[in-house]
Design a protein around this motif. Structure first.
Motif, mmCIF file in Angstrom:
data_model
loop_
_atom_site.group_PDB
_atom_site.id
_atom_site.type_symbol
_atom_site.label_atom_id
_atom_site.label_comp_id
_atom_site.label_asym_id
_atom_site.label_seq_id
_atom_site.Cartn_x
_atom_site.Cartn_y
_atom_site.Cartn_z
ATOM 1 N N LEU A 58 -41.940 7.179 8.415
ATOM 2 C CA LEU A 58 -41.103 5.983 8.332
ATOM 3 C C LEU A 58 -40.251 5.993 7.068
ATOM 4 O O LEU A 58 -39.097 5.568 7.084
ATOM 5 C CB LEU A 58 -41.976 4.730 8.374
ATOM 6 C CG LEU A 58 -42.616 4.467 9.736
ATOM 7 C CD1 LEU A 58 -43.520 3.254 9.664
ATOM 8 C CD2 LEU A 58 -41.559 4.270 10.812
ATOM 9 N N VAL A 84 -33.581 12.446 16.325
ATOM 10 C CA VAL A 84 -33.296 11.198 17.040
ATOM 11 C C VAL A 84 -32.526 11.505 18.327
ATOM 12 O O VAL A 84 -32.830 10.972 19.391
ATOM 13 C CB VAL A 84 -32.504 10.229 16.140
ATOM 14 C CG1 VAL A 84 -31.928 9.083 16.963
ATOM 15 C CG2 VAL A 84 -33.398 9.675 15.045
ATOM 16 N N VAL A 87 -34.831 13.074 20.934
ATOM 17 C CA VAL A 87 -35.671 12.063 21.586
ATOM 18 C C VAL A 87 -34.824 11.201 22.517
ATOM 19 O O VAL A 87 -35.214 10.908 23.652
ATOM 20 C CB VAL A 87 -36.386 11.193 20.537
ATOM 21 C CG1 VAL A 87 -37.114 10.037 21.208
ATOM 22 C CG2 VAL A 87 -37.360 12.021 19.725
ATOM 23 N N GLN A 88 -33.647 10.839 22.044
ATOM 24 C CA GLN A 88 -32.751 9.997 22.843
ATOM 25 C C GLN A 88 -32.414 10.684 24.176
ATOM 26 O O GLN A 88 -32.427 10.050 25.232
ATOM 27 C CB GLN A 88 -31.467 9.764 22.041
ATOM 28 C CG GLN A 88 -30.756 8.485 22.415
ATOM 29 C CD GLN A 88 -29.615 8.200 21.467
ATOM 30 O OE1 GLN A 88 -29.082 9.110 20.830
ATOM 31 N NE2 GLN A 88 -29.229 6.953 21.361
ATOM 32 N N LEU A 101 -37.556 -0.625 23.561
ATOM 33 C CA LEU A 101 -38.803 -0.148 22.961
ATOM 34 C C LEU A 101 -39.039 1.340 23.199
ATOM 35 O O LEU A 101 -39.533 2.033 22.307
ATOM 36 C CB LEU A 101 -39.980 -0.950 23.522
ATOM 37 C CG LEU A 101 -41.371 -0.487 23.072
ATOM 38 C CD1 LEU A 101 -41.602 -0.840 21.606
ATOM 39 C CD2 LEU A 101 -42.457 -1.087 23.927
ATOM 40 N N ALA A 103 -37.416 4.233 23.454
ATOM 41 C CA ALA A 103 -36.924 5.317 22.608
ATOM 42 C C ALA A 103 -37.573 5.308 21.218
ATOM 43 O O ALA A 103 -38.076 6.338 20.778
ATOM 44 C CB ALA A 103 -35.403 5.254 22.520
ATOM 45 N N PRO A 104 -37.610 4.186 20.519
ATOM 46 C CA PRO A 104 -38.305 4.192 19.220
ATOM 47 C C PRO A 104 -39.785 4.524 19.363
ATOM 48 O O PRO A 104 -40.355 5.203 18.492
ATOM 49 C CB PRO A 104 -38.136 2.761 18.707
ATOM 50 C CG PRO A 104 -37.064 2.161 19.493
ATOM 51 C CD PRO A 104 -36.964 2.890 20.779
ATOM 52 N N LEU A 105 -40.371 4.079 20.464
ATOM 53 C CA LEU A 105 -41.781 4.410 20.715
ATOM 54 C C LEU A 105 -41.947 5.915 20.845
ATOM 55 O O LEU A 105 -42.819 6.524 20.207
ATOM 56 C CB LEU A 105 -42.246 3.716 22.001
ATOM 57 C CG LEU A 105 -43.633 4.113 22.500
ATOM 58 C CD1 LEU A 105 -44.700 3.379 21.727
ATOM 59 C CD2 LEU A 105 -43.778 3.851 23.979
ATOM 60 N N LEU A 107 -39.973 8.212 19.721
ATOM 61 C CA LEU A 107 -39.718 8.847 18.415
ATOM 62 C C LEU A 107 -40.946 8.747 17.523
ATOM 63 O O LEU A 107 -41.359 9.728 16.892
ATOM 64 C CB LEU A 107 -38.521 8.173 17.738
ATOM 65 C CG LEU A 107 -38.200 8.672 16.335
ATOM 66 C CD1 LEU A 107 -37.707 10.104 16.380
ATOM 67 C CD2 LEU A 107 -37.182 7.789 15.655
ATOM 68 N N THR A 108 -41.546 7.558 17.485
ATOM 69 C CA THR A 108 -42.722 7.366 16.634
ATOM 70 C C THR A 108 -43.859 8.271 17.086
ATOM 71 O O THR A 108 -44.493 8.949 16.265
ATOM 72 C CB THR A 108 -43.187 5.899 16.686
ATOM 73 O OG1 THR A 108 -42.076 5.059 16.444
ATOM 74 C CG2 THR A 108 -44.258 5.631 15.652
ATOM 75 N N VAL A 109 -44.089 8.302 18.406
ATOM 76 C CA VAL A 109 -45.161 9.143 18.937
ATOM 77 C C VAL A 109 -44.927 10.594 18.540
ATOM 78 O O VAL A 109 -45.808 11.266 18.013
ATOM 79 C CB VAL A 109 -45.230 8.995 20.480
ATOM 80 C CG1 VAL A 109 -46.035 10.121 21.087
ATOM 81 C CG2 VAL A 109 -45.827 7.656 20.852
ATOM 82 N N VAL B 18 -44.688 1.656 15.395
ATOM 83 C CA VAL B 18 -43.696 1.549 16.473
ATOM 84 C C VAL B 18 -42.792 0.352 16.235
ATOM 85 O O VAL B 18 -41.571 0.432 16.361
ATOM 86 C CB VAL B 18 -44.393 1.437 17.844
ATOM 87 C CG1 VAL B 18 -43.382 1.070 18.923
ATOM 88 C CG2 VAL B 18 -45.077 2.745 18.198
ATOM 89 N N CYS B 21 -40.415 1.127 13.463
ATOM 90 C CA CYS B 21 -39.410 2.091 13.922
ATOM 91 C C CYS B 21 -38.375 1.403 14.802
ATOM 92 O O CYS B 21 -37.175 1.620 14.671
ATOM 93 C CB CYS B 21 -40.101 3.219 14.682
ATOM 94 S SG CYS B 21 -38.986 4.515 15.218
ATOM 95 N N MET B 22 -38.846 0.529 15.682
ATOM 96 C CA MET B 22 -37.956 -0.144 16.614
ATOM 97 C C MET B 22 -37.021 -1.111 15.882
ATOM 98 O O MET B 22 -35.885 -1.306 16.272
ATOM 99 C CB MET B 22 -38.793 -0.892 17.654
ATOM 100 C CG MET B 22 -38.002 -1.526 18.757
ATOM 101 S SD MET B 22 -39.068 -2.199 20.022
ATOM 102 C CE MET B 22 -39.628 -3.702 19.274
ATOM 103 N N TRP B 26 -34.679 2.886 14.251
ATOM 104 C CA TRP B 26 -33.909 3.349 15.404
ATOM 105 C C TRP B 26 -32.501 2.744 15.473
ATOM 106 O O TRP B 26 -31.515 3.486 15.591
ATOM 107 C CB TRP B 26 -34.694 3.086 16.684
ATOM 108 C CG TRP B 26 -34.074 3.679 17.895
ATOM 109 C CD1 TRP B 26 -33.220 3.066 18.756
ATOM 110 C CD2 TRP B 26 -34.239 5.011 18.365
ATOM 111 N NE1 TRP B 26 -32.849 3.937 19.740
ATOM 112 C CE2 TRP B 26 -33.451 5.141 19.530
ATOM 113 C CE3 TRP B 26 -34.968 6.110 17.915
ATOM 114 C CZ2 TRP B 26 -33.386 6.315 20.247
ATOM 115 C CZ3 TRP B 26 -34.895 7.284 18.641
ATOM 116 C CH2 TRP B 26 -34.107 7.377 19.785
#
Lengths: 271, 156
Positions: A58, A84, A87-88, A101, A103-105, A107-109, B18, B21-22, B26
């Motif tokens: 992060l 990014v 992932v996108q 949610l 896409a950021p999810l 990316l985080t995973v 998450v 990030c969201m 992002w």
């Protein structure tokens, strides 16, 4: 020697556990104590390393996010944007719904698991030895080789699957979907439910166990290599570590893709 | 390999990561990427337009150049024609003038010849009279024989 080897392996596979034993909260001194603690215990090493990796992810990405502009990207921004965009594209190819949610999810995973997995490249004795030097008995530093970490993530994904299924299809619609697929007949509802619920619960289980299994097995092999005489270790350690250049991102990638796929099917109207 | 509170801890950590990030990672990054994509697309578009404009301008310039050359040639042609016309005219004028001058001179010469002839005639008549006087030994009345003398002079 055999006992020593077993002890060495077990020592490396033991988490630093802080839990409730005989009514008091304390660190487990042996593997037996750790398992006696039952559910009321916490793996300090897993938590610490996974949080550290999460914060690194992060921190790096937030730094870029703060400075992001449409000018010519340089250095870290390039790196972050490549990931990014990757992932996108994955999300765009797999997921047809609209959700802020997913896409950021994903990316985080991906990044979190990638970073946690990449801890495996650290030679296995370095961190435990350092920890021992400051009086910490056990330190298992790869969080994804701990099923708690992998199940933590996969159960989070499982909740999202259920949440989105209900949100998109409605509670009734979701129950109906579970009851009437694959066979559209009332007499087969129990059978359908059995199949669908099995499928539903298999998703987080397979997610978590696949990642855990790969990382744990890799870890065990590293430990076994470390048991060999020092003058042959390099011959096996090198290839195995190089092999992990493939394994580490692959496992993170698989976890991410399956997460997207599962959530994508949760978004789809009943087939 | 015990399942314990770590699981809950990981779940919470995952949820927070998450969410963060969201919320904070992002959108700015993808926003910047989209903005850049748009900017690049616009830039390419503008470049294409500029190229087209340039081509048009070049075509126009070539055309203008051609026109100008044509006009210049026409003007040159005209100028040459006018110049030769002027020269022709000048030659013509000069020739006429010369002819006129020659004619004048001829007339003058003729007049002069006639005048000299008249003079000579007059003098011949005087000389003839004088000769006749000497031959005859007496004077000749000029007025009495004027007619005769004049006839003589006319025969010369």
């Amino acid at each position: 020697m055999a006992q020593d080897s077993v002890g060495y392996i077990q020592h490396h596979l033991q988490n630093l556990t802080y839990g409730k034993l005989d009514g008091t909260w304390q660190f487990a001194e042996t593997a037996q104590q750790a398992s006696d603690m039952g559910f009321m215990a916490i793996h300090v090493d897993t938590m610490a390393m996974s949080l550290l990796m999460g914060f690194i992810f992060l921190f790096l990405f937030r730094r870029v996010a703060v400075k992001a502009n449409e000018g010519v990207p340089t250095g870290l921004q390039n790196f972050v944007e490549v990931i990014v965009e990757f992932v996108q594209n994955m999300v765009r190819d797999t997921f047809y719904g609209r959700s802020a949610l997913i896409a950021p999810l994903a990316l985080t995973v991906f990044m979190w698991i990638l970073l946690m997995n990449s801890l495996k490249w650290i030679p296995i004795d370095v961190i435990p030895t350092l920890a021992a030097a400051v009086g910490i008995e056990y330190f298992k530093y790869v969080p994804t080789a701990d099923p708690n970490a992998t199940f933590g993530i996969s159960i989070g994904v499982f909740f999202l699957i259920v949440f989105y299924s209900i949100k998109i299809k409605g509670a009734g619609g979701y129950v109906k979907e579970l009851s009437f697929t694959p066979f559209k007949h009332w007499s087969l509802i129990p059978f359908n439910l059995f199949l669908e619920l099995l499928g539903l619960f298999t998703k987080p289980l397979s997610l978590a166990l696949r990642l855990f299994g790969n990382m744990y097995a890799g870890e065990v092999v590293f430990i076994l290599i470390a048991l060999l005489p020092f003058y042959v270790q390099w011959a096996l350690y090198g290839p195995w570590a190089i092999f992990h250049i493939l394994v580490i991102p692959l496992q993170a990638f698989i976890f991410m893709v399956l997460t997207i796929v599962y959530l994508s099917s949760a978004h789809e109207e009943s087939h | 390999m015990n399942i314990n509170l770590t699981l809950i801890g990981q779940l919470i950590a995952f949820a927070i990561f998450v969410w963060f990030c969201m919320k904070f990672v992002w959108p700015p990054i993808t926003g910047a990427m989209d903005a850049r994509q748009k900017k690049i697309a616009e830039g390419l578009d503008a470049a294409g337009r500029a190229e087209r404009d340039l081509r048009l301008a070049q075509e126009k310039a070539t055309e203008m150049l051609r026109d100008t050359k044509k006009t210049a040639l026409e003007i040159l042609d005209k100028a040459n024609k006018t110049a030769s016309e002027i020269v022709e005219e000048a030659k013509h004028t000069a020739r006429t003038e010369g002819e006129r001058l020659i004619a004048n001179a001829k007339t003058e010469i003729d007049l002069e010849v006639n005048r000299v002839k008249e003079d000579l005639r007059a003098q011949v008549s005087v000389l003839a009279v004088a000769g006749a006087e000497q031959i005859l030994g007496s004077s000749v009345d000029a007025s009495a024989h004027n007619q005769l003398v004049e006839q003589l002079a006319a025969q010369l």
